[in-house]
Scaffold this motif. Structure first.
Motif, PDB file in Angstrom:
ATOM      1  N   GLU A  86      -8.618 -10.915   0.430  1.00 19.26           N
ATOM      2  CA  GLU A  86      -9.589 -11.313   1.181  1.00 19.26           C
ATOM      3  C   GLU A  86      -9.123 -12.427   1.889  1.00 19.26           C
ATOM      4  O   GLU A  86      -9.519 -12.528   3.839  1.00 19.26           O
ATOM      5  CB  GLU A  86     -10.981 -12.621   0.374  1.00 19.26           C
ATOM      6  CG  GLU A  86     -11.250 -11.472  -0.440  1.00 19.26           C
ATOM      7  CD  GLU A  86     -12.029 -12.204  -1.476  1.00 19.26           C
ATOM      8  OE1 GLU A  86     -13.253 -11.334  -2.308  1.00 19.26           O
ATOM      9  OE2 GLU A  86     -11.798 -12.904  -1.820  1.00 19.26           O
ATOM     10  N   LEU A  87      -7.813 -13.345   2.406  1.00 17.56           N
ATOM     11  CA  LEU A  87      -7.337 -14.332   3.200  1.00 17.56           C
ATOM     12  C   LEU A  87      -6.822 -13.730   3.966  1.00 17.56           C
ATOM     13  O   LEU A  87      -7.152 -14.125   4.762  1.00 17.56           O
ATOM     14  CB  LEU A  87      -6.530 -15.396   1.885  1.00 17.56           C
ATOM     15  CG  LEU A  87      -5.833 -16.060   3.477  1.00 17.56           C
ATOM     16  CD1 LEU A  87      -6.858 -17.121   3.928  1.00 17.56           C
ATOM     17  CD2 LEU A  87      -4.336 -16.768   2.465  1.00 17.56           C
ATOM     18  N   TYR A  88      -5.900 -12.292   3.653  1.00 19.64           N
ATOM     19  CA  TYR A  88      -5.176 -11.528   5.101  1.00 19.64           C
ATOM     20  C   TYR A  88      -6.884 -10.768   6.422  1.00 19.64           C
ATOM     21  O   TYR A  88      -6.061 -11.374   7.169  1.00 19.64           O
ATOM     22  CB  TYR A  88      -4.038 -10.897   4.427  1.00 19.64           C
ATOM     23  CG  TYR A  88      -4.301 -10.398   5.337  1.00 19.64           C
ATOM     24  CD1 TYR A  88      -2.635 -10.274   5.559  1.00 19.64           C
ATOM     25  CD2 TYR A  88      -3.655  -9.094   5.324  1.00 19.64           C
ATOM     26  CE1 TYR A  88      -1.475  -9.496   7.099  1.00 19.64           C
ATOM     27  CE2 TYR A  88      -3.561  -7.620   6.758  1.00 19.64           C
ATOM     28  CZ  TYR A  88      -2.252  -8.633   7.029  1.00 19.64           C
ATOM     29  OH  TYR A  88      -1.673  -8.088   8.274  1.00 19.64           O
ATOM     30  N   CYS A  89      -7.413 -10.973   5.304  1.00 14.67           N
ATOM     31  CA  CYS A  89      -8.221  -9.613   6.251  1.00 14.67           C
ATOM     32  C   CYS A  89      -9.728 -10.758   7.330  1.00 14.67           C
ATOM     33  O   CYS A  89      -9.811  -9.892   8.037  1.00 14.67           O
ATOM     34  CB  CYS A  89      -9.539  -9.309   5.210  1.00 14.67           C
ATOM     35  SG  CYS A  89      -8.696  -6.968   4.344  1.00 14.67           S
ATOM     36  N   ALA A  90      -9.369 -11.720   6.362  1.00 14.33           N
ATOM     37  CA  ALA A  90     -10.398 -12.948   6.716  1.00 14.33           C
ATOM     38  C   ALA A  90      -9.120 -14.094   8.174  1.00 14.33           C
ATOM     39  O   ALA A  90      -9.172 -13.313   9.555  1.00 14.33           O
ATOM     40  CB  ALA A  90     -10.481 -13.938   6.268  1.00 14.33           C
ATOM     41  N   LYS A 133       2.022  -0.688  -3.111  1.00 15.90           N
ATOM     42  CA  LYS A 133       1.763   0.602  -2.950  1.00 15.90           C
ATOM     43  C   LYS A 133       1.575   0.961  -4.019  1.00 15.90           C
ATOM     44  O   LYS A 133       0.404   2.166  -4.331  1.00 15.90           O
ATOM     45  CB  LYS A 133       3.313   1.392  -3.163  1.00 15.90           C
ATOM     46  CG  LYS A 133       2.892   2.935  -2.387  1.00 15.90           C
ATOM     47  CD  LYS A 133       4.029   3.571  -2.442  1.00 15.90           C
ATOM     48  CE  LYS A 133       5.377   3.615  -2.896  1.00 15.90           C
ATOM     49  NZ  LYS A 133       6.747   4.431  -3.515  1.00 15.90           N
ATOM     50  N   ASP A 134       2.005   0.106  -5.453  1.00 17.26           N
ATOM     51  CA  ASP A 134       1.259   0.951  -6.447  1.00 17.26           C
ATOM     52  C   ASP A 134      -0.120   0.574  -7.153  1.00 17.26           C
ATOM     53  O   ASP A 134      -0.238   1.084  -8.243  1.00 17.26           O
ATOM     54  CB  ASP A 134       2.515   0.940  -7.504  1.00 17.26           C
ATOM     55  CG  ASP A 134       4.183   1.145  -7.498  1.00 17.26           C
ATOM     56  OD1 ASP A 134       3.694   2.380  -6.931  1.00 17.26           O
ATOM     57  OD2 ASP A 134       4.773   0.717  -7.995  1.00 17.26           O
ATOM     58  N   LEU A 158       0.879  -5.424   1.965  1.00 14.27           N
ATOM     59  CA  LEU A 158       1.101  -7.134   2.020  1.00 14.27           C
ATOM     60  C   LEU A 158       2.274  -7.355   1.665  1.00 14.27           C
ATOM     61  O   LEU A 158       3.224  -7.730   2.426  1.00 14.27           O
ATOM     62  CB  LEU A 158      -0.029  -8.127   1.962  1.00 14.27           C
ATOM     63  CG  LEU A 158      -1.574  -7.904   1.885  1.00 14.27           C
ATOM     64  CD1 LEU A 158      -2.321  -8.804   1.656  1.00 14.27           C
ATOM     65  CD2 LEU A 158      -1.612  -7.791   3.557  1.00 14.27           C
ATOM     66  N   ASN A 159       2.596  -6.304   0.328  1.00 13.65           N
ATOM     67  CA  ASN A 159       4.086  -6.531  -0.059  1.00 13.65           C
ATOM     68  C   ASN A 159       4.850  -5.055   0.011  1.00 13.65           C
ATOM     69  O   ASN A 159       4.541  -4.732  -0.714  1.00 13.65           O
ATOM     70  CB  ASN A 159       4.099  -7.393  -1.250  1.00 13.65           C
ATOM     71  CG  ASN A 159       3.337  -8.604  -1.398  1.00 13.65           C
ATOM     72  OD1 ASN A 159       3.497  -9.592  -0.918  1.00 13.65           O
ATOM     73  ND2 ASN A 159       2.314  -8.815  -1.591  1.00 13.65           N
ATOM     74  N   GLN A 160       5.817  -5.101  -0.023  1.00 16.06           N
ATOM     75  CA  GLN A 160       6.674  -4.030   0.494  1.00 16.06           C
ATOM     76  C   GLN A 160       8.020  -4.676  -0.958  1.00 16.06           C
ATOM     77  O   GLN A 160       8.504  -2.962  -1.278  1.00 16.06           O
ATOM     78  CB  GLN A 160       7.519  -3.895   1.566  1.00 16.06           C
ATOM     79  CG  GLN A 160       6.596  -3.449   2.796  1.00 16.06           C
ATOM     80  CD  GLN A 160       6.049  -2.398   2.769  1.00 16.06           C
ATOM     81  OE1 GLN A 160       6.354  -1.593   2.248  1.00 16.06           O
ATOM     82  NE2 GLN A 160       4.913  -2.138   3.033  1.00 16.06           N
ATOM     83  N   GLY A 161       7.791  -5.414  -1.300  1.00 18.36           N
ATOM     84  CA  GLY A 161       8.707  -5.227  -2.358  1.00 18.36           C
ATOM     85  C   GLY A 161       8.215  -4.788  -3.662  1.00 18.36           C
ATOM     86  O   GLY A 161       7.373  -4.621  -3.863  1.00 18.36           O
TER      87      GLY A 161
END
Length: 209
Positions: A86-90, A133-134, A158-161
């Motif tokens: 929500e924070l990222y999209c906002a 991704k998972d 958001l997180n590739q790790g």
């Protein structure tokens, strides 16, 4: 000037949408067929169709943020995922919808995942946002991404790790696989296989406790 008139399926493929979308656009008065045959079939002039124009005008395509945990015990982690999404999209200024699931990454029939895929296939999604991704599925996420690419859906991870609850989720997935195989072996003559599965299940439970 000769016009190339095509049927609704070819016109939909040219525009990158479903035939049902063209029918809806007709009902809304946004895109009318150029002709109709004596049998009532729609015919479209490819020369006047502009894929990007209609895709940009389709106000129903939305941003969807998807969050998942493996069990009800991970309620706190699900809330953290939601808050992060929500924070990222906002921050990006996007109007968005959050879809959540509780269930194993090996379960491809979860209510939220089914809704997400149905919306993507119906051209109602322009962007998919996930933390890892998972979070979609344990195996086969690439297939979902291929569907997104075919339907012109942007995927934001958001997180590739490595996912934080990876070990706990993997343990849940392994237990689900063992449960399925145990059910299939129930009543069979192979008591040795049943005993082996019970031993593996016990080991996984011990490791994840």
């Amino acid at each position: 000037m000769n016009r190339k008139l095509v049927g609704i399926r070819e016109a939909a493929e040219f525009l990158g949408v479903n035939p049902s979308t063209l029918r809806r656009w007709e009902q809304e008065g946004r895109l009318m067929p150029d002709e109709r045959t004596a049998g009532g079939y729609r015919r479209y002039d490819l020369a006047r169709l502009r894929p990007n124009q209609f895709r940009q005008q389709d106000g129903e395509r939305k941003t969807v943020a998807y969050a998942r945990v493996s069990s009800h015990d991970q309620k706190a982690d699900l809330e953290r995922q939601k808050q992060g999404l929500e924070l990222y999209c906002a921050q990006q200024g996007w109007t968005f919808e959050v879809i959540t699931d509780r269930g194993s990454g090996m379960n491809y029939h979860k209510k939220g995942l089914t809704k997400l895929l149905n919306d993507i296939l119906a051209d109602r999604v322009s962007r998919l946002v996930i933390t890892h991704k998972d979070r979609l599925v344990r195996f086969g996420a690439e297939l979902v991404f291929a569907i997104c690419e075919a339907k012109h859906v942007e995927v934001v991870i958001l997180n590739q790790g490595e996912d934080t609850p990876f070990e706990e989720d993997l343990a849940q997935d392994v237990l689900e696989i063992i449960t399925v195989f145990s059910a299939r072996l129930y009543g069979s003559r192979s008591r040795k296989n049943q005993k082996l599965l019970e031993g593996v299940k016990h080991a996984v439970e011990e490791a994840s406790s």
